[in-house]
Design a protein around this motif. Structure first.
Motif, PDB file in Angstrom:
ATOM      1  N   TYR A   8      32.732  71.384  67.141  1.00  0.00           N
ATOM      2  CA  TYR A   8      33.972  70.663  67.430  1.00  0.00           C
ATOM      3  C   TYR A   8      34.913  71.699  68.026  1.00  0.00           C
ATOM      4  O   TYR A   8      35.260  72.683  67.370  1.00  0.00           O
ATOM      5  CB  TYR A   8      34.564  70.061  66.150  1.00  0.00           C
ATOM      6  CG  TYR A   8      35.811  69.241  66.406  1.00  0.00           C
ATOM      7  CD1 TYR A   8      35.723  67.870  66.554  1.00  0.00           C
ATOM      8  CD2 TYR A   8      37.058  69.844  66.500  1.00  0.00           C
ATOM      9  CE1 TYR A   8      36.864  67.102  66.803  1.00  0.00           C
ATOM     10  CE2 TYR A   8      38.191  69.092  66.747  1.00  0.00           C
ATOM     11  CZ  TYR A   8      38.089  67.726  66.896  1.00  0.00           C
ATOM     12  OH  TYR A   8      39.220  66.971  67.142  1.00  0.00           O
ATOM     13  N   LEU A   9      35.281  71.516  69.274  1.00  0.00           N
ATOM     14  CA  LEU A   9      36.143  72.471  69.973  1.00  0.00           C
ATOM     15  C   LEU A   9      37.595  72.016  69.860  1.00  0.00           C
ATOM     16  O   LEU A   9      38.040  71.111  70.565  1.00  0.00           O
ATOM     17  CB  LEU A   9      35.715  72.594  71.437  1.00  0.00           C
ATOM     18  CG  LEU A   9      36.500  73.534  72.340  1.00  0.00           C
ATOM     19  CD1 LEU A   9      36.713  74.905  71.710  1.00  0.00           C
ATOM     20  CD2 LEU A   9      35.804  73.669  73.672  1.00  0.00           C
ATOM     21  N   ALA A  10      38.308  72.633  68.933  1.00  0.00           N
ATOM     22  CA  ALA A  10      39.718  72.311  68.690  1.00  0.00           C
ATOM     23  C   ALA A  10      40.569  73.206  69.571  1.00  0.00           C
ATOM     24  O   ALA A  10      40.553  74.428  69.421  1.00  0.00           O
ATOM     25  CB  ALA A  10      40.060  72.536  67.224  1.00  0.00           C
ATOM     26  N   ALA A  11      41.290  72.579  70.484  1.00  0.00           N
ATOM     27  CA  ALA A  11      42.061  73.363  71.444  1.00  0.00           C
ATOM     28  C   ALA A  11      43.253  72.559  71.934  1.00  0.00           C
ATOM     29  O   ALA A  11      43.190  71.334  72.004  1.00  0.00           O
ATOM     30  CB  ALA A  11      41.173  73.735  72.631  1.00  0.00           C
ATOM     31  N   PRO A  12      44.328  73.259  72.310  1.00  0.00           N
ATOM     32  CA  PRO A  12      45.445  72.554  72.923  1.00  0.00           C
ATOM     33  C   PRO A  12      44.970  71.927  74.243  1.00  0.00           C
ATOM     34  O   PRO A  12      44.116  72.478  74.921  1.00  0.00           O
ATOM     35  CB  PRO A  12      46.484  73.642  73.179  1.00  0.00           C
ATOM     36  CG  PRO A  12      45.941  74.911  72.650  1.00  0.00           C
ATOM     37  CD  PRO A  12      44.543  74.683  72.203  1.00  0.00           C
ATOM     38  N   LEU A  13      45.548  70.781  74.587  1.00  0.00           N
ATOM     39  CA  LEU A  13      45.108  70.076  75.798  1.00  0.00           C
ATOM     40  C   LEU A  13      46.278  69.425  76.523  1.00  0.00           C
ATOM     41  O   LEU A  13      46.205  68.293  76.966  1.00  0.00           O
ATOM     42  CB  LEU A  13      44.030  69.046  75.441  1.00  0.00           C
ATOM     43  CG  LEU A  13      44.234  68.144  74.217  1.00  0.00           C
ATOM     44  CD1 LEU A  13      45.230  67.044  74.436  1.00  0.00           C
ATOM     45  CD2 LEU A  13      42.912  67.589  73.781  1.00  0.00           C
ATOM     46  N   PHE A  14      47.348  70.193  76.662  1.00  0.00           N
ATOM     47  CA  PHE A  14      48.580  69.604  77.157  1.00  0.00           C
ATOM     48  C   PHE A  14      49.025  70.067  78.538  1.00  0.00           C
ATOM     49  O   PHE A  14      50.083  69.684  79.008  1.00  0.00           O
ATOM     50  CB  PHE A  14      49.699  69.814  76.131  1.00  0.00           C
ATOM     51  CG  PHE A  14      49.361  69.131  74.832  1.00  0.00           C
ATOM     52  CD1 PHE A  14      49.478  67.756  74.720  1.00  0.00           C
ATOM     53  CD2 PHE A  14      48.868  69.847  73.762  1.00  0.00           C
ATOM     54  CE1 PHE A  14      49.136  67.104  73.541  1.00  0.00           C
ATOM     55  CE2 PHE A  14      48.523  69.212  72.579  1.00  0.00           C
ATOM     56  CZ  PHE A  14      48.661  67.836  72.475  1.00  0.00           C
ATOM     57  N   ASN A  15      48.239  70.897  79.199  1.00  0.00           N
ATOM     58  CA  ASN A  15      48.556  71.254  80.578  1.00  0.00           C
ATOM     59  C   ASN A  15      47.260  71.547  81.325  1.00  0.00           C
ATOM     60  O   ASN A  15      46.189  71.648  80.717  1.00  0.00           O
ATOM     61  CB  ASN A  15      49.544  72.439  80.648  1.00  0.00           C
ATOM     62  CG  ASN A  15      48.995  73.701  80.025  1.00  0.00           C
ATOM     63  OD1 ASN A  15      47.912  74.164  80.374  1.00  0.00           O
ATOM     64  ND2 ASN A  15      49.746  74.280  79.088  1.00  0.00           N
ATOM     65  N   GLU A  16      47.355  71.670  82.635  1.00  0.00           N
ATOM     66  CA  GLU A  16      46.157  71.839  83.455  1.00  0.00           C
ATOM     67  C   GLU A  16      45.369  73.103  83.099  1.00  0.00           C
ATOM     68  O   GLU A  16      44.140  73.091  83.104  1.00  0.00           O
ATOM     69  CB  GLU A  16      46.536  71.848  84.933  1.00  0.00           C
ATOM     70  CG  GLU A  16      46.998  70.498  85.433  1.00  0.00           C
ATOM     71  CD  GLU A  16      47.412  70.515  86.894  1.00  0.00           C
ATOM     72  OE1 GLU A  16      47.209  71.536  87.587  1.00  0.00           O
ATOM     73  OE2 GLU A  16      47.951  69.488  87.348  1.00  0.00           O
ATOM     74  N   ALA A  17      46.057  74.186  82.800  1.00  0.00           N
ATOM     75  CA  ALA A  17      45.364  75.434  82.468  1.00  0.00           C
ATOM     76  C   ALA A  17      44.563  75.280  81.173  1.00  0.00           C
ATOM     77  O   ALA A  17      43.412  75.731  81.092  1.00  0.00           O
ATOM     78  CB  ALA A  17      46.366  76.579  82.346  1.00  0.00           C
ATOM     79  N   GLU A  18      45.165  74.659  80.161  1.00  0.00           N
ATOM     80  CA  GLU A  18      44.449  74.447  78.896  1.00  0.00           C
ATOM     81  C   GLU A  18      43.245  73.533  79.101  1.00  0.00           C
ATOM     82  O   GLU A  18      42.145  73.814  78.595  1.00  0.00           O
ATOM     83  CB  GLU A  18      45.387  73.848  77.847  1.00  0.00           C
ATOM     84  CG  GLU A  18      46.456  74.806  77.385  1.00  0.00           C
ATOM     85  CD  GLU A  18      47.557  74.157  76.549  1.00  0.00           C
ATOM     86  OE1 GLU A  18      48.272  74.923  75.878  1.00  0.00           O
ATOM     87  OE2 GLU A  18      47.711  72.914  76.563  1.00  0.00           O
ATOM     88  N   LEU A  19      43.437  72.448  79.821  1.00  0.00           N
ATOM     89  CA  LEU A  19      42.341  71.512  80.067  1.00  0.00           C
ATOM     90  C   LEU A  19      41.186  72.185  80.806  1.00  0.00           C
ATOM     91  O   LEU A  19      40.021  72.006  80.452  1.00  0.00           O
ATOM     92  CB  LEU A  19      42.847  70.298  80.858  1.00  0.00           C
ATOM     93  CG  LEU A  19      43.831  69.387  80.124  1.00  0.00           C
ATOM     94  CD1 LEU A  19      44.483  68.414  81.098  1.00  0.00           C
ATOM     95  CD2 LEU A  19      43.152  68.639  78.989  1.00  0.00           C
TER      96      LEU A  19
END
Length: 152
Positions: A8-19
């Motif tokens: 399970y990859l828990a990561a911020p996903l709130f901008n293009e760089a994070e995505l």
């Protein structure tokens, strides 16, 4: 045939760089692991609300889907970058730790809010915290999979 371990990859996903980063990391791991990445494999709140679902119901749908995915995972990989760790990632890490899942982190970012580093609740939840993507990927492959698994 052997079943791939699941992450399970828990990561911020709130901008293009994070995505983009999350997607690239998933791509590096897919030959060895089944990777659940919420931005691709789960439900996104903004998309559900945009389709006319109430915020309260949309939040519950996202929450329930991610809980199921965490329960089904073998390991959680928490991306801990930023001066403050993303609150969703913090919850996911704590939930998986409470379930007895193996928990590892990646913090390749030098920013930190506390002069001593991460909050102790984060550090103590993680078996290991890596400071480069390369060291993380190498450890995961060496620990779980010596060769790519066949599709199951």
């Amino acid at each position: 045939m052997l079943k791939k371990p699941s992450i399970y990859l828990a990561a911020p996903l709130f901008n293009e760089a994070e995505l983009a980063y999350n997607k690239a990391l998933k791509g590096r791991l897919q030959a060895y692991f089944n990777v659940f990445l919420p931005q691709e494999d789960g439900l996104l709140l903004r998309d559900i609300v945009a389709n006319g679902t109430s915020s309260a119901l949309a939040e519950r749908m996202v929450f329930d889907a991610d809980i199921v995915a965490m329960r089904e995972s073998d390991l959680i990989l928490a991306i801990l970058n930023g001066a403050h760790i993303d609150e969703g990632v913090s919850f996911e890490l704590g939930f998986c730790f409470a379930l007895g899942k193996r928990c590892v982190g990646l913090k390749s970012d030098v920013r930190q809010a506390l002069p001593t580093g991460n909050n102790p609740m984060i550090n103590q939840s993680c078996e290991r915290i890596f400071n480069t993507t390369e060291s993380l990927v190498s450890w995961l492959i060496a620990t779980y999979a010596r060769k790519p698994y066949a599709a199951v």
